[in-house]
Design an enzyme around this catalytic site. Structure first.
Site, PDB file in Angstrom:
ATOM      1  N   CYS A 160      48.665 -13.342 -11.295  1.00  0.00           N
ATOM      2  CA  CYS A 160      49.885 -12.605 -10.930  1.00  0.00           C
ATOM      3  C   CYS A 160      50.830 -13.416 -10.039  1.00  0.00           C
ATOM      4  O   CYS A 160      51.996 -13.052  -9.885  1.00  0.00           O
ATOM      5  CB  CYS A 160      49.521 -11.299 -10.237  1.00  0.00           C
ATOM      6  SG  CYS A 160      48.580 -10.201 -11.291  1.00  0.00           S
ATOM      7  N   HIS A 213      55.598  -8.691  -5.842  1.00  0.00           N
ATOM      8  CA  HIS A 213      54.776  -8.488  -7.035  1.00  0.00           C
ATOM      9  C   HIS A 213      54.455  -6.995  -7.107  1.00  0.00           C
ATOM     10  O   HIS A 213      54.148  -6.367  -6.097  1.00  0.00           O
ATOM     11  CB  HIS A 213      53.496  -9.314  -6.925  1.00  0.00           C
ATOM     12  CG  HIS A 213      52.509  -8.987  -7.998  1.00  0.00           C
ATOM     13  ND1 HIS A 213      52.873  -8.915  -9.326  1.00  0.00           N
ATOM     14  CD2 HIS A 213      51.184  -8.686  -7.951  1.00  0.00           C
ATOM     15  CE1 HIS A 213      51.805  -8.597 -10.043  1.00  0.00           C
ATOM     16  NE2 HIS A 213      50.781  -8.449  -9.236  1.00  0.00           N
ATOM     17  N   ASN A 249      51.922  -3.120 -13.514  1.00  0.00           N
ATOM     18  CA  ASN A 249      51.746  -4.503 -13.073  1.00  0.00           C
ATOM     19  C   ASN A 249      51.849  -5.417 -14.302  1.00  0.00           C
ATOM     20  O   ASN A 249      50.958  -5.408 -15.153  1.00  0.00           O
ATOM     21  CB  ASN A 249      50.372  -4.616 -12.403  1.00  0.00           C
ATOM     22  CG  ASN A 249      50.054  -6.018 -11.928  1.00  0.00           C
ATOM     23  OD1 ASN A 249      50.753  -6.968 -12.255  1.00  0.00           O
ATOM     24  ND2 ASN A 249      48.990  -6.153 -11.168  1.00  0.00           N
TER      25      ASN A 249
HETATM   26  N1  COA Z   1      41.388   8.026 -12.405  1.00  0.00           N
HETATM   27  C1  COA Z   1      40.607   8.807 -11.639  1.00  0.00           C
HETATM   28  N2  COA Z   1      39.688   8.317 -10.812  1.00  0.00           N
HETATM   29  C2  COA Z   1      39.539   6.991 -10.756  1.00  0.00           C
HETATM   30  C3  COA Z   1      40.330   6.106 -11.519  1.00  0.00           C
HETATM   31  C4  COA Z   1      41.273   6.673 -12.372  1.00  0.00           C
HETATM   32  N3  COA Z   1      42.082   5.932 -13.147  1.00  0.00           N
HETATM   33  N4  COA Z   1      39.972   4.842 -11.241  1.00  0.00           N
HETATM   34  C5  COA Z   1      38.985   4.922 -10.324  1.00  0.00           C
HETATM   35  N5  COA Z   1      38.717   6.212 -10.033  1.00  0.00           N
HETATM   36  C6  COA Z   1      37.730   6.759  -9.093  1.00  0.00           C
HETATM   37  C7  COA Z   1      36.630   5.767  -8.798  1.00  0.00           C
HETATM   38  O1  COA Z   1      35.625   5.849  -9.781  1.00  0.00           O
HETATM   39  C8  COA Z   1      36.166   6.252  -7.449  1.00  0.00           C
HETATM   40  O2  COA Z   1      35.317   7.356  -7.646  1.00  0.00           O
HETATM   41  P1  COA Z   1      34.018   7.580  -6.699  1.00  0.00           P
HETATM   42  O3  COA Z   1      34.583   7.746  -5.318  1.00  0.00           O
HETATM   43  O4  COA Z   1      33.417   8.807  -7.266  1.00  0.00           O
HETATM   44  O5  COA Z   1      33.198   6.340  -6.853  1.00  0.00           O
HETATM   45  C9  COA Z   1      37.438   6.772  -6.771  1.00  0.00           C
HETATM   46  O6  COA Z   1      38.375   6.965  -7.845  1.00  0.00           O
HETATM   47  C10 COA Z   1      38.026   5.804  -5.750  1.00  0.00           C
HETATM   48  O7  COA Z   1      38.072   4.481  -6.325  1.00  0.00           O
HETATM   49  P2  COA Z   1      38.721   3.276  -5.558  1.00  0.00           P
HETATM   50  O8  COA Z   1      38.574   2.056  -6.416  1.00  0.00           O
HETATM   51  O9  COA Z   1      38.182   3.226  -4.159  1.00  0.00           O
HETATM   52  O10 COA Z   1      40.248   3.753  -5.511  1.00  0.00           O
HETATM   53  P3  COA Z   1      41.470   3.105  -4.752  1.00  0.00           P
HETATM   54  O11 COA Z   1      42.096   4.070  -3.882  1.00  0.00           O
HETATM   55  O12 COA Z   1      41.099   1.765  -4.172  1.00  0.00           O
HETATM   56  O13 COA Z   1      42.497   2.862  -5.948  1.00  0.00           O
HETATM   57  C11 COA Z   1      43.268   0.993  -7.240  1.00  0.00           C
HETATM   58  C12 COA Z   1      42.145   2.009  -7.012  1.00  0.00           C
HETATM   59  C13 COA Z   1      42.843   0.064  -8.361  1.00  0.00           C
HETATM   60  C14 COA Z   1      44.499   1.762  -7.634  1.00  0.00           C
HETATM   61  C15 COA Z   1      43.542   0.203  -5.951  1.00  0.00           C
HETATM   62  O14 COA Z   1      42.328  -0.239  -5.392  1.00  0.00           O
HETATM   63  C16 COA Z   1      44.420  -0.989  -6.158  1.00  0.00           C
HETATM   64  O15 COA Z   1      45.568  -0.870  -6.536  1.00  0.00           O
HETATM   65  N6  COA Z   1      43.900  -2.189  -5.835  1.00  0.00           N
HETATM   66  C17 COA Z   1      44.648  -3.421  -5.868  1.00  0.00           C
HETATM   67  C18 COA Z   1      44.881  -3.807  -7.260  1.00  0.00           C
HETATM   68  C19 COA Z   1      45.667  -5.039  -7.354  1.00  0.00           C
HETATM   69  O16 COA Z   1      46.539  -5.292  -6.580  1.00  0.00           O
HETATM   70  N7  COA Z   1      45.299  -5.772  -8.381  1.00  0.00           N
HETATM   71  C20 COA Z   1      46.003  -6.836  -8.887  1.00  0.00           C
HETATM   72  C21 COA Z   1      46.242  -7.933  -7.974  1.00  0.00           C
HETATM   73  S1  COA Z   1      47.339  -8.814  -8.894  1.00  0.00           S
END
Ligand code: COA
Length: 316
Positions: free
Chosen positions: A114, A243, A273
């Protein structure tokens, strides 16, 4: 004489097909409200079967060339940032060169996930400042939809397809003020995409929560590094072009810069993204809708797999 890299054109392309959160909710266990609250994304564009990184790059590049009103033959360097190339080789840069018919340019790809466009801008700036190139085309182009496991709700909600382009030329007037790029391969396991030659299928794998924390801290540090290198403070920055991975990560960087969200170019909601395309797509949007004005100072930043991260401070 040292020249600046001045922005003379920008372009962007998004595929016609739009995929909404509601549509994704029909195939995996998620909801529009969960996706929007956690990420800021409502929909994303998905490339058609006949579209590739180079075909989308061509459209964005032609827009940038048209804005700059230059003869494409004057481009001496083409840098394409992509993690989803048409082929392993030739590079997507070479394929774009062929599409544009720019015979004399040197063309290659940059792979920094990215952060690819920021790495591309940094390389372009070194070439221009050293006098090795005069006019450089940098494009970020991605078909993320082809490296996504559409049954994995933790990743399939995040990404979209598109291409962004920027054209730079050597100028005595200020342009890119500085670029800063970094890598740390120690974080491989938090975010990766296997190649098709590995045993796993070639889909993105991410430990989102851990990536999130590192991204917020790292982008905070790059803001400090960029301002310090230019002897500037937050009040000198007119626009943040981040980004587009997650609205909460972007809000944290804006807060660090003491910028209101009105001074942040956001494309995340309708684009998701788009990896290396995202910063250039957002920059193009801000330029074309007239928000980013000549003479203003714009901070571009990105963070991605590797980890890689970087910034470019531009006097537009
Ligand atoms: N819909 C519903 N629930 C979901 C889900 C979805 N699409 N994706 C994950 N969950 C659930 C998980 O299974 C987890 O459940 P659990 O608590 O029962 O285990 C819960 O939601 C929390 O998951 P978590 O990964 O802690 O959520 P989060 O608040 O961190 O959000 C992202 C997830 C991916 C949105 C977030 O972490 C993020 O944006 N991270 C950075 C990504 C990024 O920048 N990536 C690219 C870099 S270029």
């Amino acid at each position: 004489m040292t020249y600046y890299s001045r922005v003379i054109g920008t372009g962007g392309y998004l595929p016609e097909k739009v995929l909404t959160n509601e549509e994704i909710s029909k195939t995996v266990d998620t909801s529009d409200s969960w996706i929007y609250e956690r990420t800021g994304i409502k929909s994303r564009h998905i490339a058609g079967a006949d579209e590739t990184a180079s075909s989308m790059a061509e459209i964005a590049a032609r827009q940038a060339i048209e804005m700059a009103q230059i003869d494409p033959e004057t481009i001496d360097l083409i840098i394409v940032a992509t993690g989803t190339p048409d082929r392993v080789y030739p590079s997507t840069g070479c394929l774009l060169q062929k599409r544009l018919g720019v015979k004399h340019a040197v063309a290659f790809d940059v792979q920094a996930a990215c952060s690819g466009s920021i790495f591309g801008l940094s390389i372009a700036d070194q070439y221009i400042k050293s006098g090795a190139a005069k006019t450089v085309l940098v494009v970020g182009s991605e078909v993320c939809s082809r490296i996504i496991d559409w049954t994995d709700r933790t990743t399939c909600i995040l990404f979209g397809d598109g291409a962004g382009a920027i054209l730079l030329t050597a100028s005595e007037q200020q342009g890119i003020l500085s670029t800063h790029i970094h890598s740390d391969g120690e974080y491989e396991e938090l975010l990766y995409c296997p190649t098709s030659t590995e045993q796993q299928a070639g889909y993105i794998s991410m430990r989102g929560n851990e990536v999130f924390k590192v991204a917020v801290n790292t982008l905070g540090r790059i803001v400090d590094e960029t301002l310090e290198a230019n002897d500037l403070n937050q009040s000198h920055v007119d626009w943040l072009v981040p980004h587009q991975a997650n609205s909460r990560i972007i809000a944290a960087t804006a807060k660090k810069l003491k910028l209101s969200m009105d001074q942040v170019i956001m494309t995340l909601e309708d684009q998701g993204n788009t990896s290396s395309a995202s910063v250039l797509l957002a920059f193009n949007e801000g330029v074309r809708d007239g928000r980013i004005q000549r003479g203003q100072v714009v901070l571009l930043e990105a963070f991605g797999a590797g980890f890689t991260w970087g910034s470019a401070l531009i006097k537009y």
